[in-house]
Design a protein around this motif. Structure first.
Motif, PDB file in Angstrom:
ATOM      1  N   LEU A 251      18.861   8.628  44.774  1.00 29.68           N
ATOM      2  CA  LEU A 251      18.912   9.541  43.633  1.00 29.68           C
ATOM      3  C   LEU A 251      18.077  10.770  43.960  1.00 29.68           C
ATOM      4  O   LEU A 251      16.855  10.684  44.100  1.00 29.68           O
ATOM      5  CB  LEU A 251      18.390   8.843  42.374  1.00 29.68           C
ATOM      6  N   ASP A 252      18.755  11.909  44.084  1.00 29.28           N
ATOM      7  CA  ASP A 252      18.124  13.156  44.508  1.00 29.28           C
ATOM      8  C   ASP A 252      17.673  13.986  43.303  1.00 29.28           C
ATOM      9  O   ASP A 252      16.546  14.466  43.237  1.00 29.28           O
ATOM     10  CB  ASP A 252      19.141  13.930  45.355  1.00 29.28           C
ATOM     11  N   GLU A 253      18.556  14.152  42.341  1.00 29.14           N
ATOM     12  CA  GLU A 253      18.278  15.000  41.171  1.00 29.14           C
ATOM     13  C   GLU A 253      19.207  14.567  40.051  1.00 29.14           C
ATOM     14  O   GLU A 253      20.166  13.817  40.273  1.00 29.14           O
ATOM     15  CB  GLU A 253      18.470  16.482  41.540  1.00 29.14           C
ATOM     16  N   MET A 254      18.951  15.030  38.853  1.00 27.78           N
ATOM     17  CA  MET A 254      19.803  14.679  37.725  1.00 27.78           C
ATOM     18  C   MET A 254      19.733  15.760  36.654  1.00 27.78           C
ATOM     19  O   MET A 254      18.829  16.601  36.644  1.00 27.78           O
ATOM     20  CB  MET A 254      19.403  13.316  37.142  1.00 27.78           C
ATOM     21  N   ARG A 255      20.734  15.742  35.760  1.00 27.59           N
ATOM     22  CA  ARG A 255      20.771  16.657  34.625  1.00 27.59           C
ATOM     23  C   ARG A 255      21.157  15.879  33.370  1.00 27.59           C
ATOM     24  O   ARG A 255      21.739  14.802  33.455  1.00 27.59           O
ATOM     25  CB  ARG A 255      21.781  17.783  34.861  1.00 27.59           C
ATOM     26  N   TYR A 256      20.839  16.446  32.224  1.00 29.99           N
ATOM     27  CA  TYR A 256      21.306  15.897  30.957  1.00 29.99           C
ATOM     28  C   TYR A 256      21.942  17.030  30.169  1.00 29.99           C
ATOM     29  O   TYR A 256      21.324  18.074  29.967  1.00 29.99           O
ATOM     30  CB  TYR A 256      20.145  15.287  30.146  1.00 29.99           C
ATOM     31  N   ASP A 257      23.181  16.816  29.771  1.00 31.10           N
ATOM     32  CA  ASP A 257      23.943  17.848  29.044  1.00 31.10           C
ATOM     33  C   ASP A 257      23.934  19.163  29.837  1.00 31.10           C
ATOM     34  O   ASP A 257      23.722  20.248  29.269  1.00 31.10           O
ATOM     35  CB  ASP A 257      23.363  18.042  27.648  1.00 31.10           C
ATOM     36  N   ASN A 258      24.133  19.033  31.168  1.00 24.46           N
ATOM     37  CA  ASN A 258      24.190  20.168  32.108  1.00 24.46           C
ATOM     38  C   ASN A 258      22.864  20.901  32.288  1.00 24.46           C
ATOM     39  O   ASN A 258      22.826  21.957  32.919  1.00 24.46           O
ATOM     40  CB  ASN A 258      25.268  21.180  31.691  1.00 24.46           C
ATOM     41  N   ALA A 259      21.769  20.350  31.784  1.00 23.11           N
ATOM     42  CA  ALA A 259      20.459  21.007  31.923  1.00 23.11           C
ATOM     43  C   ALA A 259      19.543  20.170  32.811  1.00 23.11           C
ATOM     44  O   ALA A 259      19.480  18.937  32.666  1.00 23.11           O
ATOM     45  CB  ALA A 259      19.812  21.194  30.559  1.00 23.11           C
ATOM     46  N   PHE A 260      18.849  20.837  33.747  1.00 17.19           N
ATOM     47  CA  PHE A 260      17.833  20.152  34.521  1.00 17.19           C
ATOM     48  C   PHE A 260      16.642  19.812  33.627  1.00 17.19           C
ATOM     49  O   PHE A 260      16.441  20.428  32.575  1.00 17.19           O
ATOM     50  CB  PHE A 260      17.376  21.010  35.698  1.00 17.19           C
ATOM     51  N   ALA A 261      15.855  18.836  34.031  1.00 14.54           N
ATOM     52  CA  ALA A 261      14.725  18.379  33.222  1.00 14.54           C
ATOM     53  C   ALA A 261      13.692  19.484  33.038  1.00 14.54           C
ATOM     54  O   ALA A 261      13.495  20.339  33.907  1.00 14.54           O
ATOM     55  CB  ALA A 261      14.085  17.163  33.873  1.00 14.54           C
ATOM     56  N   ASP A 262      13.023  19.449  31.898  1.00 15.63           N
ATOM     57  CA  ASP A 262      11.918  20.385  31.647  1.00 15.63           C
ATOM     58  C   ASP A 262      10.687  20.004  32.467  1.00 15.63           C
ATOM     59  O   ASP A 262       9.881  20.864  32.819  1.00 15.63           O
ATOM     60  CB  ASP A 262      11.556  20.379  30.157  1.00 15.63           C
ATOM     61  N   LEU A 263      10.556  18.719  32.778  1.00 12.41           N
ATOM     62  CA  LEU A 263       9.414  18.256  33.557  1.00 12.41           C
ATOM     63  C   LEU A 263       9.869  17.127  34.474  1.00 12.41           C
ATOM     64  O   LEU A 263      10.599  16.231  34.062  1.00 12.41           O
ATOM     65  CB  LEU A 263       8.304  17.743  32.632  1.00 12.41           C
ATOM     66  N   HIS A 264       9.439  17.180  35.738  1.00  7.37           N
ATOM     67  CA  HIS A 264       9.785  16.157  36.725  1.00  7.37           C
ATOM     68  C   HIS A 264       8.487  15.671  37.343  1.00  7.37           C
ATOM     69  O   HIS A 264       7.743  16.449  37.941  1.00  7.37           O
ATOM     70  CB  HIS A 264      10.705  16.764  37.794  1.00  7.37           C
ATOM     71  N   ASN A 265       8.195  14.369  37.205  1.00  2.79           N
ATOM     72  CA  ASN A 265       6.954  13.802  37.723  1.00  2.79           C
ATOM     73  C   ASN A 265       7.209  12.814  38.845  1.00  2.79           C
ATOM     74  O   ASN A 265       8.180  12.064  38.815  1.00  2.79           O
ATOM     75  CB  ASN A 265       6.188  13.069  36.611  1.00  2.79           C
TER      76      ASN A 265
END
Length: 205
Positions: free
Chosen positions: A143-157
């Motif tokens: 798993l490299d990256e993901m989006r929700y409802d075509n939006a990237f996350a506001d914060l990635h930890n």
């Protein structure tokens, strides 16, 4: 509403590097010792690395909305793996690839979206690489990256890394892979991609 997608398991930092026939010989002679040699100090640099979380039987996935767990089908993550990075090498003039890096650092990843209007698991989209034949293991997903409802996350930890061991370098003979795929071979499922034959690894002069 606050949405958080968390994964705990093994993280990967793996690189596919086009290499020369001379470097093939070097790796064949020295094995994992090449990590400490100057010719291969660049394995973590450039645009050839895939960094992410392995999605396997050991990893755990948790999704929360406003800190409360919600239902999620983990099978959604691996439904549509990417092929772009591998095709980049197959469509080039490169003859050999080398796989370098690690895939066993225990840690946690999380993605957080603020102010979502509603939770719908079908709105997740996952950027996942399938490296079964590259790594020689079935169902090898990263798993490299993901989006929700075509939006990237506001914060990635990325949290609590706990050390790793480097994989043994693996060489892939791209000419043999191209020939196999032209005959209708599968890109994902199947035996490991072919390594150079003894004859192919001999360097004249």
């Amino acid at each position: 509403m606050e949405l958080v997608f968390s994964v705990h398991g093994y993280s990967c930092d793996l690189a596919l590097h086009p290499i020369s026939e001379r470097t093939v010989e070097l790796i064949r002679e020295h094995g994992a010792d090449v990590y400490s040699m100057k010719p291969l100090n660049w394995w973590r640099k450039g645009k050839t690395a895939t960094w992410g979380m392995r999605i396997d039987d050991w990893c755990t996935i948790k999704v929360t909305v406003d800190k409360e767990p919600v239902a999620f089908d983990a099978g959604l993550v691996t439904e549509s793996p990417l092929r772009v990075r591998r095709r980049m090498f197959l469509d080039s003039k490169a003859k050999y690839l080398c796989v370098l890096g690690f895939d066993n650092e225990v840690c946690s990843f999380s993605w957080k979206w603020n102010n979502i209007r509603a939770y719908d698991p079908s709105l997740f989209s996952f950027m996942v690489h399938q490296w079964d034949r590259i790594m020689g293991e079935p169902d090898y997903f990263i798993l490299d990256e993901m989006r929700y409802d075509n939006a990237f996350a506001d914060l990635h930890n990325w949290c609590d890394p706990a050390g790793f061991t480097l994989v043994s370098p693996r060489i892939i003979d791209l000419d043999q892979v191209r020939e196999e795929l032209e005959r209708g071979g599968a890109e994902h499922a199947g035996p490991p991609f072919p390594s150079p034959s003894d004859e192919a690894q001999q360097v004249s002069g």
